[in-house]
Design a protein around this motif. Structure first.
Motif, PDB file in Angstrom:
ATOM      1  N   THR A 336     -18.623 -51.574 -71.767  1.00 14.42           N
ATOM      2  CA  THR A 336     -19.002 -52.000 -70.412  1.00 14.42           C
ATOM      3  C   THR A 336     -18.177 -53.196 -69.955  1.00 14.42           C
ATOM      4  O   THR A 336     -18.520 -53.858 -68.976  1.00 14.42           O
ATOM      5  N   ASP A 337     -17.050 -53.448 -70.626  1.00 23.19           N
ATOM      6  CA  ASP A 337     -16.261 -54.656 -70.371  1.00 23.19           C
ATOM      7  C   ASP A 337     -15.724 -54.739 -68.951  1.00 23.19           C
ATOM      8  O   ASP A 337     -15.489 -55.840 -68.434  1.00 23.19           O
ATOM      9  N   ASN A 338     -15.502 -53.586 -68.311  1.00 24.05           N
ATOM     10  CA  ASN A 338     -14.905 -53.601 -66.970  1.00 24.05           C
ATOM     11  C   ASN A 338     -15.924 -53.897 -65.868  1.00 24.05           C
ATOM     12  O   ASN A 338     -15.534 -54.065 -64.706  1.00 24.05           O
ATOM     13  N   LEU A 339     -17.188 -53.960 -66.211  1.00 21.72           N
ATOM     14  CA  LEU A 339     -18.216 -54.245 -65.213  1.00 21.72           C
ATOM     15  C   LEU A 339     -18.295 -55.747 -64.934  1.00 21.72           C
ATOM     16  O   LEU A 339     -17.867 -56.566 -65.752  1.00 21.72           O
ATOM     17  N   ASP A 340     -18.836 -56.093 -63.795  1.00 27.75           N
ATOM     18  CA  ASP A 340     -19.018 -57.494 -63.421  1.00 27.75           C
ATOM     19  C   ASP A 340     -19.770 -58.234 -64.525  1.00 27.75           C
ATOM     20  O   ASP A 340     -20.708 -57.699 -65.127  1.00 27.75           O
TER      21      ASP A 340
END
Length: 373
Positions: A336-340
């Motif tokens: 989920t690293d690309n999420l805010d």
């Protein structure tokens, strides 16, 4: 058999003697914190002075190097009430059922009333064991056998004051809670919808995160177990009467009126958000978690409710959509690293013990930072 049971009778003076000798333990590790209200205590003192029967007290007898110690398994609230009255911590109410006793402390009682108080009989069941026993399990078993209803159903049976009446009226009169999915047939059967709405009320009343664990909700129900007509008009009136101060905890007709105004303001703000883009109903998979967080942001943060409802609705929908994505990615084993970063913080505190205060605080902070961007 792991333990032995010995039914008997003890008068009230025996419990006073045991407490004086440090041989009565009201708070063993497995006991729940007392949540009796002022009215509960007055009612039980009325029971004692009228010599009405009460449920049995359960004691665990523990043999120690200093002699027997009696741990209270069940009956803590009853015993605490009479012991506190005996020590002068409680005064009989000014509208006490027995007119000659109204407003009296123990030291004010006549010799005859003192004798009646000391001679009140409790049915007692002593439980002891010569082998290792899980006394916490015994405590849970005693209470479970006496309590077959859900937590909110028990509150409905026990409390009849302003808080529960306001919550139940809110559910019956406002269609918003059905619209949001808070009130459904399944949730209504066990009164979980009333419990949730009352928790939202308590967030606003207490100005903090509440709702877990269940005994904390009980404590607050006890705090607000009054009728509106009983309340003093203002803070000035509270200062005039010690009994009023104990009962109402500083709540007045003014504070309740202000609460009603603010509660309706917050509810209307959420309704406008929903009207704008269905931001609540489009994301009601975790309705109690996410709606709690949204409510806390609106109810506790002045700058949020001063924004345009449509603006907050757009940001909230974007935020919760990304939280939904985080759940989906995690389920598929994806990062989920690309999420805010605020979304990640909120998501990380929405799993596991999601109702604990620290998790709620972190979700609150994450949502607020996103809305304020």
């Amino acid at each position: 058999m792991n333990f032995l049971r010995s039914p008997n009778q003890q008068d009230l003076s025996w419990f006073i003697d045991m407490l004086t000798q440090n041989r009565l333990e009201l708070n063993p590790p497995y006991q729940r914190k007392s949540v009796w209200t002022y009215k509960d205590k007055q009612f039980f003192l009325d029971t004692v002075f009228n010599n009405f029967p009460c449920p049995a007290v359960y004691l665990q007898k523990e043999n120690t190097s200093k002699g027997p110690l009696y741990n209270v398994v069940d009956g803590k609230q009853r015993l605490s009430t009479v012991l506190d009255f005996h020590s002068g911590k409680i005064r009989l109410a000014k509208n006490f059922g027995i007119s000659r006793l109204r407003g009296q402390k123990f030291t004010d009682l006549s010799d005859g009333d003192v004798s009646d108080f000391y001679n009140y009989i409790f049915m007692v069941e002593q439980i002891r064991s010569d082998v290792q026993v899980d006394w916490g399990e015994v405590f849970q078993r005693v209470n479970k056998n006496q309590k077959k209803l859900g937590e909110q159903e028990l509150r409905h049976a026990r409390f009849d004051g302003w808080l529960i009446e306001r919550a139940e009226t809110e559910l019956s009169e406002s269609p918003l809670w059905k619209r949001f999915g808070v009130s459904t047939s399944a949730r209504s059967r066990r009164m979980k919808d009333v419990e949730f709405v009352s928790i939202l009320m308590l967030v606003l009343l207490e100005r903090k995160f509440v709702g877990f664990p269940q005994d904390k909700i009980d404590e607050l129900y006890a705090k607000y177990d009054f009728t509106f007509s009983e309340l003093p008009d203002s803070e000035d009136e509270i200062q005039l009467d010690d009994d009023v101060d104990e009962f109402f905890f500083g709540t007045t007709k003014e504070t309740v009126t202000e609460f009603n105004r603010t509660f309706d303001q917050c509810k209307n703000f959420l309704s406008k958000m929903e009207d704008h883009n269905n931001c609540v109903t489009e994301h009601k998979r975790r309705i109690t978690t996410d709606l709690y967080s949204l409510w806390a942001a609106v109810a506790l943060e002045a700058d949020v409710i001063q924004m345009q409802a449509s603006t907050v609705a757009e940001k909230y929908s974007n935020f919760i959509s990304q939280v939904d994505d985080a759940f989906a990615l995690t389920k598929d084993g994806m990062p989920t690293d690309n999420l805010d970063k605020h979304v990640q913080l909120y998501f990380g505190n929405s799993t596991g013990a999601a109702t604990e205060v620290d998790n709620r605080k972190r979700r609150h902070e994450a949502l607020l930072e996103f809305l304020r961007q």
